[in-house]
Design an enzyme around this catalytic site. Sequence first.
Site, PDB file in Angstrom:
ATOM      1  N   LYS A  69      37.653  35.566  38.283  1.00 38.42           N
ATOM      2  CA  LYS A  69      38.941  36.172  38.625  1.00 38.42           C
ATOM      3  C   LYS A  69      39.286  37.354  37.733  1.00 38.42           C
ATOM      4  CE  LYS A  69      41.042  32.349  41.131  1.00 38.42           C
ATOM      5  NZ  LYS A  69      42.162  31.401  41.249  1.00 38.42           N
ATOM      6  N   ARG A 108      36.654  24.379  39.834  1.00 35.86           N
ATOM      7  CA  ARG A 108      36.280  25.035  41.087  1.00 35.86           C
ATOM      8  C   ARG A 108      35.549  26.326  40.734  1.00 35.86           C
ATOM      9  NH1 ARG A 108      38.363  28.925  44.620  1.00 35.86           N
ATOM     10  NH2 ARG A 108      38.017  28.487  46.846  1.00 35.86           N
TER      11      ARG A 108
END
Length: 266
Positions: free
Chosen positions: A201, A235
């Site tokens: 991210k 995740r």
Amino acid sequence: MHVMGILNVTPDSFSDGGRHAAADAALAHAKSMIAEDADIIDIGAESTRPGAAAVDAAEEWSRLEPVLAPVIALGVPVSIDTYKADIARRACVLGAAIVNDVWGLQKDPGMADVVAAAGVPVVMMHNRVEADASIDILADMDRFFERSMQLADQAGIARERQILDPGFGFGKTMDQNYLVLNRLDHLARHGLPILAGASRKRMIGAVLDVPTDERLFGSLAVHLLAAERGAVILRVHDVKAHVEALAIQAAMRRERAALVPAEAGR
């Protein structure tokens, strides 16, 4: 600790959009992640990256339908990454074992009832329409999760099937993302398992100044810190690297635990 491998069947996801949109490519990638010891495969058909175009349920299902049943047939629990109740219902009918809702049951009023009827766990992620640097992000998360838990309880979703996700990168400033990471154990007050998903991210790219496909090392660092602070599900895009890093962390924890009785006897 569980590793959830990400399978995006989208043309526009921020990291791997388009790579696994075809059914054969998606199935091959799922098999690869399972071979690398993924505990869960998380399938999503709508990108939730900032600025992504919204997808209606018909389009989302058209992307999922060719992939979902074959991946479920591989025998590893499959999570459906959607905030739409109808998509979650269809996926659970096919055998999806978890619903992963990026709006924490608060976007689609039918979602909590669908999850309750299916009898599956639900990941309830914290989200905001936009970031606001002026707010107390931990207090905001507490209020959000209390509402999500209330909706889950009212629908009849057992507490042992409720999972919280702090939502790294969603409606948070860069500083707030790292504050949440550093205080992740704050969420223990809610008494539910925590999932952390920061793989590749922008919060990692902003610190390291590297493009999306060069964020593995930063992802590992963030996720290991999250695991130290209470996360029990990670995740991730890169399954093998995380499985191996977690094995080293587990060895350290075992050694640490073995010291406790020895030191107590001194």
